[in-house]
Design an enzyme around this catalytic site. Structure first.
Site, short mmCIF file in Angstrom:
data_model
loop_
_atom_site.label_atom_id
_atom_site.label_comp_id
_atom_site.label_asym_id
_atom_site.label_seq_id
_atom_site.Cartn_x
_atom_site.Cartn_y
_atom_site.Cartn_z
N ASP A 136 0.85 -1.20 0.00
CA ASP A 136 0.00 0.00 0.00
C ASP A 136 0.89 1.24 0.00
O ASP A 136 1.91 1.31 0.70
CB ASP A 136 -0.91 -0.01 1.23
CG ASP A 136 -2.06 0.97 1.11
OD1 ASP A 136 -3.21 0.52 1.03
OD2 ASP A 136 -1.80 2.19 1.09
N ILE A 137 0.48 2.24 -0.79
CA ILE A 137 1.27 3.48 -0.92
C ILE A 137 1.24 4.29 0.37
O ILE A 137 2.13 5.12 0.61
CB ILE A 137 0.72 4.30 -2.12
CG1 ILE A 137 1.76 5.23 -2.68
CG2 ILE A 137 -0.55 5.04 -1.77
CD1 ILE A 137 1.38 5.82 -4.04
N HIS A 178 -10.42 -5.37 -3.20
CA HIS A 178 -9.09 -5.60 -2.66
C HIS A 178 -9.19 -5.94 -1.18
O HIS A 178 -10.05 -5.45 -0.46
CB HIS A 178 -8.20 -4.36 -2.84
CG HIS A 178 -8.75 -3.12 -2.22
ND1 HIS A 178 -9.73 -2.36 -2.83
CD2 HIS A 178 -8.50 -2.50 -1.04
CE1 HIS A 178 -10.04 -1.33 -2.05
NE2 HIS A 178 -9.31 -1.40 -0.95
N GLY A 230 -15.24 2.41 5.02
CA GLY A 230 -14.04 3.21 4.76
C GLY A 230 -13.41 2.93 3.40
O GLY A 230 -12.23 3.23 3.19
N GLN A 231 -14.21 2.39 2.46
CA GLN A 231 -13.66 2.08 1.14
C GLN A 231 -13.42 3.37 0.34
O GLN A 231 -14.30 4.23 0.26
CB GLN A 231 -14.62 1.17 0.36
CG GLN A 231 -14.05 0.71 -0.97
CD GLN A 231 -14.94 -0.30 -1.70
OE1 GLN A 231 -16.08 -0.52 -1.31
NE2 GLN A 231 -14.41 -0.89 -2.75
N HIS A 289 -6.84 -5.89 2.36
CA HIS A 289 -5.62 -5.37 3.00
C HIS A 289 -5.06 -6.48 3.90
O HIS A 289 -5.81 -7.05 4.71
CB HIS A 289 -5.93 -4.18 3.91
CG HIS A 289 -6.53 -2.99 3.23
ND1 HIS A 289 -5.84 -1.82 3.02
CD2 HIS A 289 -7.78 -2.77 2.73
CE1 HIS A 289 -6.62 -0.94 2.43
NE2 HIS A 289 -7.81 -1.49 2.24
N ASN A 333 -12.47 -3.36 3.23
CA ASN A 333 -13.33 -2.19 3.46
C ASN A 333 -14.39 -2.15 2.36
O ASN A 333 -14.08 -2.27 1.18
CB ASN A 333 -12.49 -0.91 3.41
CG ASN A 333 -11.48 -0.84 4.55
OD1 ASN A 333 -11.72 -1.36 5.63
ND2 ASN A 333 -10.34 -0.20 4.31
P1 AMP Z 1 -9.57 1.35 0.69
O1 AMP Z 1 -9.52 2.65 1.40
O2 AMP Z 1 -9.93 0.16 1.55
O3 AMP Z 1 -10.45 1.43 -0.54
O4 AMP Z 1 -8.09 1.03 0.22
C1 AMP Z 1 -7.49 1.63 -0.87
C2 AMP Z 1 -6.03 1.66 -0.57
O5 AMP Z 1 -5.34 1.85 -1.80
C3 AMP Z 1 -5.57 2.78 0.36
O6 AMP Z 1 -5.00 2.19 1.54
C4 AMP Z 1 -4.53 3.54 -0.46
O7 AMP Z 1 -3.43 3.97 0.31
C5 AMP Z 1 -4.14 2.51 -1.50
N1 AMP Z 1 -3.62 3.02 -2.76
C6 AMP Z 1 -4.19 3.94 -3.57
N2 AMP Z 1 -3.43 4.13 -4.67
C7 AMP Z 1 -2.38 3.29 -4.57
C8 AMP Z 1 -1.24 3.01 -5.39
N3 AMP Z 1 -1.01 3.64 -6.55
N4 AMP Z 1 -0.35 2.09 -4.97
C9 AMP Z 1 -0.54 1.46 -3.79
N5 AMP Z 1 -1.59 1.68 -2.97
C10 AMP Z 1 -2.49 2.58 -3.35
#
Ligand code: AMP
Ligand code: ZN
Length: 114
Positions: A30-31, A100, A93-94, A102, A87
């Protein structure tokens, strides 16, 4: 799907360092990590979230779940344990509407979550 950030990752328009990839899923860090180990496991198929799945997706969902322990092992969190979170929609919290999970590890996870 156009304008979906995770579809762009699947299509290699946005590069990520995959820690695991096969024909159905990709796992990468995750970024914006919220734990020392924070891996995302995404489906290659665009599905908005668990509410958007159909019985046709059963094999894909089973595959994703079965691969999570293997990905956790690669990430080094299988010995001490980890948390898996999907999420879903606003109250979950999506923020990215592409299915996906986590994988969170590397520290103790409190319960209940915030
Ligand atoms: P959610 O909030 O459960 O929908 O999770 C989405 C996740 O994607 C968040 O934790 C972000 O930090 C992550 N995210 C968004 N863009 C990227 C990216 N380019 N590379 C890695 N993680 C990302
Ligand atoms: Zn998508």
């Amino acid at each position: 799907m156009q304008d979906c950030i995770f579809c762009k990752i699947v299509n290699k328009e946005i590069p990520v360092k995959a820690i695991y990839e096969d024909e159905q899923i990709i796992a990468f860090s995750d970024i914006n990590p919220v734990a020392p180990v924070h891996i995302l496991v995404i489906t290659k198929k665009h599905i908005a979230n668990l509410l958007d799945t159909s019985p046709d997706d059963a094999a894909l969902l089973g595959h994703m779940m079965m691969k999570i322990p293997e990905i956790a092992e690669i990430a080094g969190v299988s010995r001490d344990g980890f948390r898996v979170v999907f999420n879903t929609k606003d109250n979950g919290g999506q923020t990215v509407y592409h299915l996906h999970g986590h994988i969170l590890g590397g520290r103790f996870m409190k319960w209940p979550p915030g």
